[in-house]
Design a protein around this motif. Structure first.
Motif, short mmCIF file in Angstrom:
data_model
loop_
_atom_site.label_atom_id
_atom_site.label_comp_id
_atom_site.label_asym_id
_atom_site.label_seq_id
_atom_site.Cartn_x
_atom_site.Cartn_y
_atom_site.Cartn_z
N SER A 252 15.21 -94.20 13.67
CA SER A 252 15.21 -94.39 15.25
C SER A 252 13.82 -94.86 15.16
O SER A 252 13.11 -95.01 16.38
CB SER A 252 15.24 -92.23 15.45
OG SER A 252 13.91 -92.15 14.95
N GLY A 253 13.61 -95.40 13.49
CA GLY A 253 11.95 -96.27 14.64
C GLY A 253 10.78 -96.20 13.66
O GLY A 253 9.57 -96.76 13.99
N TYR A 254 10.38 -95.15 12.84
CA TYR A 254 9.43 -94.34 12.43
C TYR A 254 9.79 -94.96 10.62
O TYR A 254 10.72 -95.51 10.45
CB TYR A 254 9.80 -93.16 11.95
CG TYR A 254 9.36 -91.66 12.99
CD1 TYR A 254 7.81 -92.48 13.86
CD2 TYR A 254 10.43 -91.32 13.74
CE1 TYR A 254 8.02 -91.16 15.28
CE2 TYR A 254 10.05 -90.59 15.00
CZ TYR A 254 8.95 -90.74 15.08
OH TYR A 254 8.80 -89.77 16.62
N ASP A 255 8.24 -95.40 10.23
CA ASP A 255 8.14 -95.94 9.17
C ASP A 255 7.91 -95.09 8.46
O ASP A 255 6.44 -95.01 8.26
CB ASP A 255 7.59 -97.79 9.56
CG ASP A 255 7.02 -97.50 7.73
OD1 ASP A 255 7.25 -97.34 7.06
OD2 ASP A 255 5.97 -98.49 7.90
N LEU A 256 8.10 -94.40 7.45
CA LEU A 256 7.56 -93.43 6.77
C LEU A 256 7.43 -93.78 5.14
O LEU A 256 7.08 -92.88 4.33
CB LEU A 256 9.12 -92.39 5.57
CG LEU A 256 10.17 -92.37 7.10
CD1 LEU A 256 11.07 -91.39 6.67
CD2 LEU A 256 8.93 -91.02 8.10
N THR A 257 7.25 -95.86 5.04
CA THR A 257 6.08 -95.55 3.73
C THR A 257 5.22 -94.69 3.33
O THR A 257 4.98 -94.67 2.38
CB THR A 257 6.03 -97.35 4.07
OG1 THR A 257 7.40 -98.45 4.90
CG2 THR A 257 6.34 -97.91 2.65
N LYS A 258 4.40 -95.09 4.41
CA LYS A 258 3.10 -94.59 2.82
C LYS A 258 3.30 -92.84 3.81
O LYS A 258 2.34 -92.70 2.30
CB LYS A 258 2.12 -94.33 4.90
CG LYS A 258 1.55 -95.41 4.99
CD LYS A 258 0.27 -95.89 6.17
CE LYS A 258 -0.85 -96.97 6.08
NZ LYS A 258 -1.41 -96.73 7.76
N LEU A 259 4.10 -91.67 3.96
CA LEU A 259 4.11 -90.88 3.95
C LEU A 259 4.85 -90.68 2.57
O LEU A 259 4.18 -90.20 2.19
CB LEU A 259 5.08 -90.00 4.60
CG LEU A 259 4.48 -90.08 6.17
CD1 LEU A 259 4.08 -90.68 7.04
CD2 LEU A 259 4.47 -88.11 7.19
N GLU A 260 5.62 -91.54 2.19
CA GLU A 260 6.72 -90.90 1.32
C GLU A 260 5.83 -91.70 -0.22
O GLU A 260 5.53 -91.03 -1.02
CB GLU A 260 7.57 -92.08 1.11
CG GLU A 260 8.70 -92.07 1.25
CD GLU A 260 9.86 -92.64 1.89
OE1 GLU A 260 11.03 -92.06 2.60
OE2 GLU A 260 9.87 -93.35 2.32
N GLN A 261 4.42 -92.42 -0.19
CA GLN A 261 4.07 -92.83 -1.25
C GLN A 261 2.90 -91.95 -1.38
O GLN A 261 2.17 -91.61 -2.65
CB GLN A 261 3.06 -94.14 -0.46
CG GLN A 261 4.00 -95.97 -0.45
CD GLN A 261 2.96 -97.07 0.48
OE1 GLN A 261 2.10 -96.72 0.69
NE2 GLN A 261 3.68 -98.08 -0.48
N ARG A 262 2.53 -91.24 -0.44
CA ARG A 262 1.65 -89.93 -0.56
C ARG A 262 2.44 -88.83 -1.75
O ARG A 262 1.84 -88.41 -2.49
CB ARG A 262 1.54 -89.56 -0.06
CG ARG A 262 0.23 -88.60 0.52
CD ARG A 262 -1.43 -89.30 0.40
NE ARG A 262 -2.36 -88.22 0.36
CZ ARG A 262 -3.67 -88.81 -1.24
NH1 ARG A 262 -4.06 -90.22 -1.04
NH2 ARG A 262 -4.73 -87.50 -1.62
N VAL A 263 3.54 -89.00 -1.52
CA VAL A 263 4.35 -87.69 -2.36
C VAL A 263 4.62 -88.21 -3.03
O VAL A 263 4.06 -87.47 -5.08
CB VAL A 263 5.96 -87.22 -1.40
CG1 VAL A 263 7.03 -86.60 -1.71
CG2 VAL A 263 5.45 -87.07 0.15
N GLU A 264 4.28 -89.06 -3.66
CA GLU A 264 5.16 -89.67 -4.50
C GLU A 264 3.66 -89.93 -5.22
O GLU A 264 3.87 -89.45 -6.77
CB GLU A 264 5.36 -91.26 -4.51
CG GLU A 264 5.86 -92.37 -5.98
CD GLU A 264 6.49 -91.18 -6.95
OE1 GLU A 264 6.55 -90.79 -8.49
OE2 GLU A 264 7.65 -90.73 -6.74
#
Ligand SMILES: [Fe+2]
Ligand SMILES: [Fe+2]
Length: 299
Positions: A108-120
């Motif tokens: 739907s257009g969101y870029d989750l990359t930054k959030l996923e990197q934070r979790v990692e």
């Protein structure tokens, strides 16, 4: 030897997990048949953002919980070993469904990359440490998840206006989080059964304070990042988000009391038996209760 340890363990401690509790993995799938909606939570930017930010943590976060608790299954009392098995199956299915949910957010257009990197980044901090550190972090986060789940089911305002499939996913997850809320804690009690009481309390309190700080800071930052992607920034973004989280419906404010109980002597997640929130859930849902072989293997 194993039996002897079991009887020693049981004689020194009564587990408050209800004897008649059953942990049932419900192998459900959500949102596969409808096109992804960007602002699925009542068309509200801040509500969609915080739930999406939370969901971003689940695929890797729950795989980490599984890994951390499963290490302590060998040698655990039979009831606990069985509960760990059911816990890992539930969490494996949660990971799968939130992975699908997150893919829909991406579509739907969101870029989750930054959030996923934070979790990692956060998970990597404990990976090199002894297994008891990961178990402690899991035990604290599972309490956190359980009190969020309790509040989500107790007050329908949290999901009011949300799309049906998405709301179903969050309710289903909340039900199973409540059901298995004692497993990581019981594994922790078992793993630290030889520790002096004071040391055990000090470690668990320290870990809880740390994971709470990281949770609040990271989820707030993640939600603000997603709101930025919707064009809402600055003071307006902060005001909307803080109002939503702390005032109305005020999820973070409302879990404050339950969060604090964790630090009291003799705490156990099942000191609050909130199974009434699950009553009727299974009866009203139409789903396959038997996890597929793939999921069972993953767990
Ligand atoms: Fe979960
Ligand atoms: Fe969980």
């Amino acid at each position: 030897m194993c039996k002897l340890l079991y009887f020693m363990f049981m004689s020194t401690m009564t587990l408050p997990t209800p004897a008649d509790l059953t942990i049932t993995p419900r192998d459900r799938k959500f949102g596969r048949d409808t096109p992804p909606a960007r602002l699925w939570h009542g068309k509200r930017v801040e509500a969609t953002a915080i739930y999406n930010a939370l969901s971003t943590t689940f695929p890797k976060g729950e795989a980490y919980f599984v890994e951390s608790v499963r290490r302590f299954r060998d040698g655990a009392p039979p009831k606990l070993a069985q509960e760990i098995k059911a816990f890992t199956t539930q969490e494996a299915i949660h990971s799968r469904e939130h992975d699908a949910f997150n893919r829909r957010a991406t579509q739907s257009g969101y870029d989750l990359t930054k959030l996923e990197q934070r979790v990692e980044f956060r998970l990597a901090l404990t990976r090199e440490r002894p297994p008891i550190v990961s178990l402690a972090a899991t035990m604290a986060l599972e309490h956190f998840t359980a009190i969020l789940a309790h509040e989500l089911l107790a007050d329908p305002r949290h999901l009011a206006g949300a799309d049906r499939d998405a709301a179903d996913l969050w309710r289903w997850h909340a039900v199973e989080e409540i059901e298995h809320k004692g497993v990581a804690y019981d594994a922790w009690l078992f793993a630290t059964r030889d520790w002096p009481r004071r040391k055990r309390w000090k470690v668990k309190a320290k870990v809880m304070l740390l994971v709470t700080r990281n949770f609040v800071v990271d989820r707030t930052a993640g939600a603000l990042e997603l709101m930025r992607q919707d064009g809402v920034t600055g003071l307006r973004a902060w005001a909307l988000l803080l109002w939503y989280l702390w005032v109305r419906p005020g999820m973070f404010r409302k879990i404050g009391g339950a969060w604090f109980k964790f630090f009291l002597p003799g705490f156990h997640p099942w000191k609050e038996d909130d199974r009434h929130l699950l009553a009727g859930y299974d009866a009203s849902a139409d789903f396959d209760q038997t996890p597929k072989r793939k999921v069972r293997n993953a767990a």
